[in-house]
Design a protein around this motif. Structure first.
Motif, PDB file in Angstrom:
ATOM      1  N   VAL A 100      -0.392 -77.456 124.260  1.00 22.74           N
ATOM      2  CA  VAL A 100       0.112 -77.688 125.619  1.00 22.74           C
ATOM      3  C   VAL A 100      -0.092 -76.450 126.484  1.00 22.74           C
ATOM      4  O   VAL A 100      -0.497 -76.552 127.653  1.00 22.74           O
ATOM      5  CB  VAL A 100       1.602 -78.093 125.577  1.00 22.74           C
ATOM      6  N   SER A 101       0.159 -75.274 125.935  1.00 23.17           N
ATOM      7  CA  SER A 101      -0.041 -74.033 126.692  1.00 23.17           C
ATOM      8  C   SER A 101      -1.494 -73.872 127.103  1.00 23.17           C
ATOM      9  O   SER A 101      -1.798 -73.518 128.243  1.00 23.17           O
ATOM     10  CB  SER A 101       0.398 -72.821 125.856  1.00 23.17           C
ATOM     11  N   PHE A 117       1.071 -70.932 143.186  1.00 25.61           N
ATOM     12  CA  PHE A 117       2.240 -71.819 143.278  1.00 25.61           C
ATOM     13  C   PHE A 117       2.490 -72.504 141.943  1.00 25.61           C
ATOM     14  O   PHE A 117       3.624 -72.554 141.446  1.00 25.61           O
ATOM     15  CB  PHE A 117       2.009 -72.854 144.376  1.00 25.61           C
ATOM     16  N   PHE A 118       1.424 -73.049 141.341  1.00 24.88           N
ATOM     17  CA  PHE A 118       1.589 -73.775 140.087  1.00 24.88           C
ATOM     18  C   PHE A 118       1.959 -72.848 138.935  1.00 24.88           C
ATOM     19  O   PHE A 118       2.676 -73.235 138.011  1.00 24.88           O
ATOM     20  CB  PHE A 118       0.317 -74.560 139.762  1.00 24.88           C
ATOM     21  N   ARG A 119       1.475 -71.595 138.973  1.00 24.50           N
ATOM     22  CA  ARG A 119       1.889 -70.622 137.950  1.00 24.50           C
ATOM     23  C   ARG A 119       3.397 -70.432 137.991  1.00 24.50           C
ATOM     24  O   ARG A 119       4.064 -70.387 136.958  1.00 24.50           O
ATOM     25  CB  ARG A 119       1.195 -69.276 138.171  1.00 24.50           C
ATOM     26  N   THR A 120       3.939 -70.319 139.207  1.00 26.91           N
ATOM     27  CA  THR A 120       5.387 -70.142 139.354  1.00 26.91           C
ATOM     28  C   THR A 120       6.142 -71.358 138.830  1.00 26.91           C
ATOM     29  O   THR A 120       7.147 -71.234 138.122  1.00 26.91           O
ATOM     30  CB  THR A 120       5.741 -69.913 140.834  1.00 26.91           C
ATOM     31  N   MET A 121       5.651 -72.551 139.167  1.00 26.81           N
ATOM     32  CA  MET A 121       6.315 -73.778 138.730  1.00 26.81           C
ATOM     33  C   MET A 121       6.297 -73.912 137.204  1.00 26.81           C
ATOM     34  O   MET A 121       7.264 -74.376 136.597  1.00 26.81           O
ATOM     35  CB  MET A 121       5.627 -74.996 139.360  1.00 26.81           C
ATOM     36  N   VAL A 122       5.179 -73.511 136.588  1.00 23.27           N
ATOM     37  CA  VAL A 122       5.079 -73.606 135.127  1.00 23.27           C
ATOM     38  C   VAL A 122       5.987 -72.587 134.451  1.00 23.27           C
ATOM     39  O   VAL A 122       6.589 -72.869 133.407  1.00 23.27           O
ATOM     40  CB  VAL A 122       3.612 -73.413 134.682  1.00 23.27           C
ATOM     41  N   ILE A 186       0.845 -68.273 130.952  1.00 27.00           N
ATOM     42  CA  ILE A 186       0.431 -67.120 131.761  1.00 27.00           C
ATOM     43  C   ILE A 186      -0.469 -66.194 130.947  1.00 27.00           C
ATOM     44  O   ILE A 186      -1.473 -65.679 131.453  1.00 27.00           O
ATOM     45  CB  ILE A 186       1.672 -66.365 132.275  1.00 27.00           C
ATOM     46  N   ILE A 187      -0.133 -65.977 129.678  1.00 26.16           N
ATOM     47  CA  ILE A 187      -0.960 -65.119 128.817  1.00 26.16           C
ATOM     48  C   ILE A 187      -2.350 -65.711 128.649  1.00 26.16           C
ATOM     49  O   ILE A 187      -3.373 -65.021 128.773  1.00 26.16           O
ATOM     50  CB  ILE A 187      -0.281 -64.922 127.447  1.00 26.16           C
ATOM     51  N   LEU A 188      -2.424 -67.006 128.369  1.00 27.98           N
ATOM     52  CA  LEU A 188      -3.721 -67.657 128.171  1.00 27.98           C
ATOM     53  C   LEU A 188      -4.508 -67.733 129.474  1.00 27.98           C
ATOM     54  O   LEU A 188      -5.742 -67.609 129.465  1.00 27.98           O
ATOM     55  CB  LEU A 188      -3.519 -69.057 127.590  1.00 27.98           C
ATOM     56  N   PRO A 224      -8.077 -63.865 120.613  1.00 24.37           N
ATOM     57  CA  PRO A 224      -7.002 -62.896 120.350  1.00 24.37           C
ATOM     58  C   PRO A 224      -5.685 -63.284 121.018  1.00 24.37           C
ATOM     59  O   PRO A 224      -4.613 -63.119 120.423  1.00 24.37           O
ATOM     60  CB  PRO A 224      -7.563 -61.586 120.932  1.00 24.37           C
ATOM     61  N   ALA A 225      -5.767 -63.797 122.262  1.00 29.33           N
ATOM     62  CA  ALA A 225      -4.546 -64.238 122.946  1.00 29.33           C
ATOM     63  C   ALA A 225      -3.943 -65.445 122.242  1.00 29.33           C
ATOM     64  O   ALA A 225      -2.717 -65.540 122.081  1.00 29.33           O
ATOM     65  CB  ALA A 225      -4.855 -64.574 124.406  1.00 29.33           C
ATOM     66  N   LEU A 226      -4.783 -66.365 121.800  1.00 27.26           N
ATOM     67  CA  LEU A 226      -4.293 -67.520 121.054  1.00 27.26           C
ATOM     68  C   LEU A 226      -3.613 -67.096 119.758  1.00 27.26           C
ATOM     69  O   LEU A 226      -2.546 -67.614 119.394  1.00 27.26           O
ATOM     70  CB  LEU A 226      -5.448 -68.474 120.743  1.00 27.26           C
ATOM     71  N   PHE A 227      -4.218 -66.153 119.067  1.00 24.13           N
ATOM     72  CA  PHE A 227      -3.649 -65.671 117.808  1.00 24.13           C
ATOM     73  C   PHE A 227      -2.296 -65.007 118.054  1.00 24.13           C
ATOM     74  O   PHE A 227      -1.337 -65.221 117.295  1.00 24.13           O
ATOM     75  CB  PHE A 227      -4.605 -64.687 117.149  1.00 24.13           C
ATOM     76  N   PHE A 228      -2.195 -64.223 119.112  1.00 26.74           N
ATOM     77  CA  PHE A 228      -0.921 -63.590 119.466  1.00 26.74           C
ATOM     78  C   PHE A 228       0.158 -64.641 119.699  1.00 26.74           C
ATOM     79  O   PHE A 228       1.291 -64.520 119.193  1.00 26.74           O
ATOM     80  CB  PHE A 228      -1.100 -62.733 120.718  1.00 26.74           C
TER      81      PHE A 228
END
Length: 315
Positions: A100-101, A117-122, A186-188, A224-228
């Protein structure tokens, strides 16, 4: 020649004094963290290791019992139940959370100017207190008049008893945990935006479609971000407490199927603060620590084959 010989040791002494001053300054700036770590992390760890070898009820002084608490761990049937519930939840929750992320991050990456805007909503649901999420779980997933089952009923689906059927308690909690995917998104998203555009352009020139570009370009570079995220959420899954405790155990709640939601940390909490078996709870905490270390070690070993680090590409 004599002057140069005398000057060399003087310069060396000056460098050593400067190095000592720099070290002293660094330790001074680090001292709040060092003191905090020693008082709030290192000392509790050491003391809990000692308590795990004692019979301690908080009221009376600890009584040394050796490894009796650890032996009892393997004889307590609820330990097996709690571990089974916890690992089942984790095995379902972590893949769902990551998928989902990643899906939301990909959608946000293509949102253009409106992505802010959508980043804030998520991300906003991440700010919801866990206790509120637990209460919201009961409101949304109530088998008789909850919003989820009401929505399913409008399309002709008879929704399950999320809070009373043991088979649906953990899937319901997994669905509720997806409420807080914002930080992982946000990380992904940051990882996706860091992928060089020229790699996509090269893939387009070679005839790669959207799916192939994602699978062969985006996914390896954000691995690497997924693994984290997988590691962090695995650790969090093994320590699940707040939402499940609020929904099924808070305020003496005995209406719902508590055994299906008895996660390991909830049972640890009960032993420590309800039954005052602080020594036994400390042994439980150390068992959880060993399990988390073992699971993380396996993930690190597996990651050597699956995770791509750009700096190691030429090795």
């Amino acid at each position: 020649m004599a002057t140069a010989t005398v000057a060399a040791p003087s310069r060396e002494k000056a460098r050593r004094r400067a190095a000592r001053r720099n070290t002293g300054s660094a330790l001074l700036f680090l001292s709040p963290w060092i003191i905090g770590f020693a008082v709030f992390t290192a000392w509790p760890l050491i003391y809990s290791a000692y308590l795990s070898l004692t019979d301690y009820d908080v009221i009376n002084d600890p009584s040394f019992v050796g490894f009796d608490n650890y032996v009892e761990l393997f004889e307590d049937p609820k330990i097996g139940l709690a571990l089974s519930n916890t690992f089942t939840f984790m095995v379902i929750q972590v893949p769902a959370y990551v998928v989902v992320s990643l899906l939301l991050a990909v959608l946000l990456n293509g949102a253009g100017r409106s992505s802010g805007f959508f980043r804030t909503m998520v991300f906003l649901p991440k700010m919801t207190p866990p206790v509120a999420v637990g209460i919201l779980f009961l409101l949304l997933f109530n088998g008789q008049n909850g919003l989820i089952n009401s929505g399913l009923e409008t399309v002709g689906i008879d929704g399950p008893a999320w809070t009373t059927d043991p088979a649906w308690v953990k899937p319901g909690l997994v669905l509720m945990s997806l409420w807080t995917v914002g930080s992982s998104v946000i990380i992904l998203l940051a990882a996706l935006q860091a992928v060089p555009e020229e790699l996509y352009e090269s893939a387009r020139i070679d005839g790669a479609g959207r799916w192939h570009r994602f699978w062969h370009v985006s996914l390896p570079l954000i691995s690497p971000a997924l693994f984290f995220i997988v590691v962090v959420n695995t650790i969090a899954g093994l320590q699940t407490f707040d939402e499940a405790y609020t929904a099924f155990f808070g305020a003496g709640n005995s209406t719902y199927s508590n055994d299906a939601a008895l996660f390991y940390v909830i049972y640890l909490f009960q032993q420590a603060f309800q039954f005052l078996h602080m020594g036994y709870a400390s042994a439980m905490a150390w068992l959880l620590f060993v399990l988390i270390m073992a699971v993380t070690a396996v993930q690190l070993i597996v990651s050597r084959r699956l995770v791509y680090y750009e700096g190691e590409a030429g090795r």
